[in-house]
Design a protein around this motif. Sequence first.
Motif, mmCIF file in Angstrom:
data_model
loop_
_atom_site.group_PDB
_atom_site.id
_atom_site.type_symbol
_atom_site.label_atom_id
_atom_site.label_comp_id
_atom_site.label_asym_id
_atom_site.label_seq_id
_atom_site.Cartn_x
_atom_site.Cartn_y
_atom_site.Cartn_z
ATOM 1 N N ARG A 38 0.835 -1.201 0.000
ATOM 2 C CA ARG A 38 0.000 0.000 0.000
ATOM 3 C C ARG A 38 0.867 1.247 0.000
ATOM 4 N NH1 ARG A 38 -2.614 -0.362 6.128
ATOM 5 N NH2 ARG A 38 -0.729 0.219 7.299
ATOM 6 N N VAL A 48 2.366 -4.954 3.142
ATOM 7 C CA VAL A 48 1.204 -5.200 3.996
ATOM 8 C C VAL A 48 1.153 -6.670 4.392
ATOM 9 C CG1 VAL A 48 -1.312 -5.169 4.134
ATOM 10 C CG2 VAL A 48 -0.096 -3.316 2.943
ATOM 11 N N SER A 63 1.881 -3.496 11.593
ATOM 12 C CA SER A 63 0.778 -2.541 11.700
ATOM 13 C C SER A 63 -0.583 -3.142 11.362
ATOM 14 C CB SER A 63 1.039 -1.336 10.799
ATOM 15 O OG SER A 63 1.177 -1.750 9.445
ATOM 16 N N VAL A 64 -0.577 -4.283 10.671
ATOM 17 C CA VAL A 64 -1.863 -4.887 10.265
ATOM 18 C C VAL A 64 -2.077 -6.260 10.875
ATOM 19 C CG1 VAL A 64 -1.742 -3.628 8.082
ATOM 20 C CG2 VAL A 64 -1.020 -6.030 8.165
ATOM 21 N N MET A 83 -9.766 -7.049 5.487
ATOM 22 C CA MET A 83 -9.317 -6.015 6.408
ATOM 23 C C MET A 83 -10.419 -5.740 7.427
ATOM 24 S SD MET A 83 -7.480 -3.421 3.692
ATOM 25 C CE MET A 83 -9.022 -2.960 2.902
ATOM 26 N N LEU A 86 -10.645 -1.256 10.598
ATOM 27 C CA LEU A 86 -9.842 -0.315 9.816
ATOM 28 C C LEU A 86 -9.597 0.981 10.575
ATOM 29 C CD1 LEU A 86 -11.391 -1.064 6.360
ATOM 30 C CD2 LEU A 86 -8.950 -1.079 6.857
ATOM 31 N N ASP A 90 -4.826 3.396 7.666
ATOM 32 C CA ASP A 90 -4.902 2.369 6.621
ATOM 33 C C ASP A 90 -5.255 2.978 5.270
ATOM 34 O OD1 ASP A 90 -6.438 0.191 9.031
ATOM 35 O OD2 ASP A 90 -4.347 0.180 8.345
ATOM 36 N N TYR A 94 -3.968 0.357 -2.476
ATOM 37 C CA TYR A 94 -3.514 -1.008 -2.226
ATOM 38 C C TYR A 94 -3.274 -1.712 -3.559
ATOM 39 C CZ TYR A 94 -4.598 -0.602 2.721
ATOM 40 O OH TYR A 94 -4.605 -0.232 4.050
#
Length: 124
Positions: A38, A48, A63-64, A83, A86, A90, A94
């Motif tokens: 992303r 990601v 972070s995800v 996802m 959110l 974010d 992407y």
Amino acid sequence: QVQLVESGGGLVQTGDSLRLSCAVSGRTSSWRYMAWFRQAPGKERDFVAALRWLGASSFYADSVKNRFTISSDTARNTLYLQMTNLEIDDTAVYSCAIAFKFINYTHFPSYDYWGQGTQVTVSS
């Protein structure tokens, strides 16, 4: 030649969920990694999540982790990114990518093909 087309982006609110899809056409076998990256406005493109063909292992950016899930449907030649929860951070374009050799999966330029991207915007 391989083509990747992303879809599923949109405008959502914080805490919402969204599922991105990446349709792969052309050479769809013998891949080694498929991944999502992303890029937020004015920032570098970030890793990601990635899926490794051997053993179907998955990898995530810190972070995800625990919020995003990468998966694939080989019958449909499609890569997904589910996802959840959110956050405003974010927000980004992407893009999906595919590699046919073993690479550093967090390094975008190492991938062989990638798509144009889909915009995800998270508002408060």
